[in-house]
Scaffold this motif. Sequence first.
Motif, short mmCIF file in Angstrom:
data_model
loop_
_atom_site.label_atom_id
_atom_site.label_comp_id
_atom_site.label_asym_id
_atom_site.label_seq_id
_atom_site.Cartn_x
_atom_site.Cartn_y
_atom_site.Cartn_z
N GLY A 194 0.72 -1.06 0.21
CA GLY A 194 -0.05 -0.06 -0.06
C GLY A 194 0.73 1.25 -0.15
O GLY A 194 0.43 2.35 -0.72
N LEU A 195 1.87 1.21 0.87
CA LEU A 195 2.76 2.44 0.88
C LEU A 195 3.51 2.56 -0.39
O LEU A 195 3.76 3.91 -1.06
CB LEU A 195 3.76 2.23 1.88
N VAL A 196 3.99 1.39 -1.02
CA VAL A 196 4.69 1.61 -2.38
C VAL A 196 3.51 2.22 -3.50
O VAL A 196 4.12 3.06 -4.22
CB VAL A 196 5.16 0.37 -2.82
N ALA A 197 2.62 1.65 -3.32
CA ALA A 197 1.48 2.04 -4.30
C ALA A 197 1.26 3.55 -4.25
O ALA A 197 1.01 4.36 -5.07
CB ALA A 197 0.06 1.56 -4.24
N VAL A 198 0.82 4.27 -2.90
CA VAL A 198 0.68 5.54 -2.74
C VAL A 198 1.85 6.34 -3.14
O VAL A 198 1.69 7.47 -4.01
CB VAL A 198 0.60 5.89 -1.23
N VAL A 199 3.08 5.92 -2.74
CA VAL A 199 4.28 6.56 -2.91
C VAL A 199 4.43 6.71 -4.65
O VAL A 199 4.70 7.96 -5.31
CB VAL A 199 5.63 6.29 -2.74
N ALA A 200 4.02 5.56 -5.31
CA ALA A 200 4.31 5.49 -6.82
C ALA A 200 3.22 6.34 -7.50
O ALA A 200 3.43 7.05 -8.48
CB ALA A 200 4.24 4.14 -7.25
N HIS A 201 1.93 6.48 -6.82
CA HIS A 201 0.88 7.54 -7.38
C HIS A 201 1.29 8.99 -7.36
O HIS A 201 1.16 9.66 -8.23
CB HIS A 201 -0.64 7.10 -6.82
N ARG A 202 1.90 9.40 -6.08
CA ARG A 202 2.45 10.44 -5.91
C ARG A 202 3.45 11.26 -6.90
O ARG A 202 3.72 12.23 -7.07
CB ARG A 202 2.70 10.86 -4.48
N VAL A 203 4.55 10.35 -7.01
CA VAL A 203 5.62 10.58 -7.77
C VAL A 203 5.91 10.21 -9.02
O VAL A 203 6.74 10.85 -10.00
CB VAL A 203 7.03 10.24 -6.84
N GLU A 204 5.13 9.41 -9.69
CA GLU A 204 5.18 8.96 -11.28
C GLU A 204 5.21 9.91 -12.20
O GLU A 204 6.05 10.06 -13.05
CB GLU A 204 4.38 7.85 -11.30
N HIS A 205 4.25 10.69 -12.22
CA HIS A 205 4.18 11.96 -13.09
C HIS A 205 5.44 12.94 -13.04
O HIS A 205 5.77 13.56 -13.94
CB HIS A 205 3.16 12.95 -12.82
N ARG A 206 6.27 12.74 -11.95
CA ARG A 206 7.33 13.63 -11.94
C ARG A 206 8.55 13.05 -12.70
O ARG A 206 9.60 13.46 -13.11
CB ARG A 206 7.76 13.76 -10.45
N LEU A 207 8.36 11.54 -12.65
CA LEU A 207 9.46 10.55 -13.33
C LEU A 207 9.30 10.43 -14.70
O LEU A 207 10.33 10.03 -15.28
CB LEU A 207 9.68 9.27 -12.55
N THR A 208 8.19 10.54 -15.33
CA THR A 208 7.82 10.41 -16.81
C THR A 208 7.78 11.67 -17.25
O THR A 208 6.73 12.57 -17.10
CB THR A 208 6.55 9.39 -16.90
#
Length: 68
Positions: A49-63
């Motif tokens: 759950g933590l990884v999913a939340v962090v991925a959702h929050r920062v993915e737009h910054r990485l792509t």
Amino acid sequence: MTPRGKSALLWGAIGALTFLVLAQGAVLLSVPLPVGFLGLLGVAAALGGLVAVVAHRVEHRLTGKGQA
């Protein structure tokens, strides 16, 4: 579901499964674990759950910097 949400859930599943693989490796090496089987599943769920939340929050910054 948006592609970003699906991606975040998949990253969460990868994080949870990676934790479970590492825990299984510790069991095979006879490393004493402080929790039992259900405890490991709980930790894996929380970590996923933590990884999913962090991925959702920062993915737009990485792509694609500069893209909407």
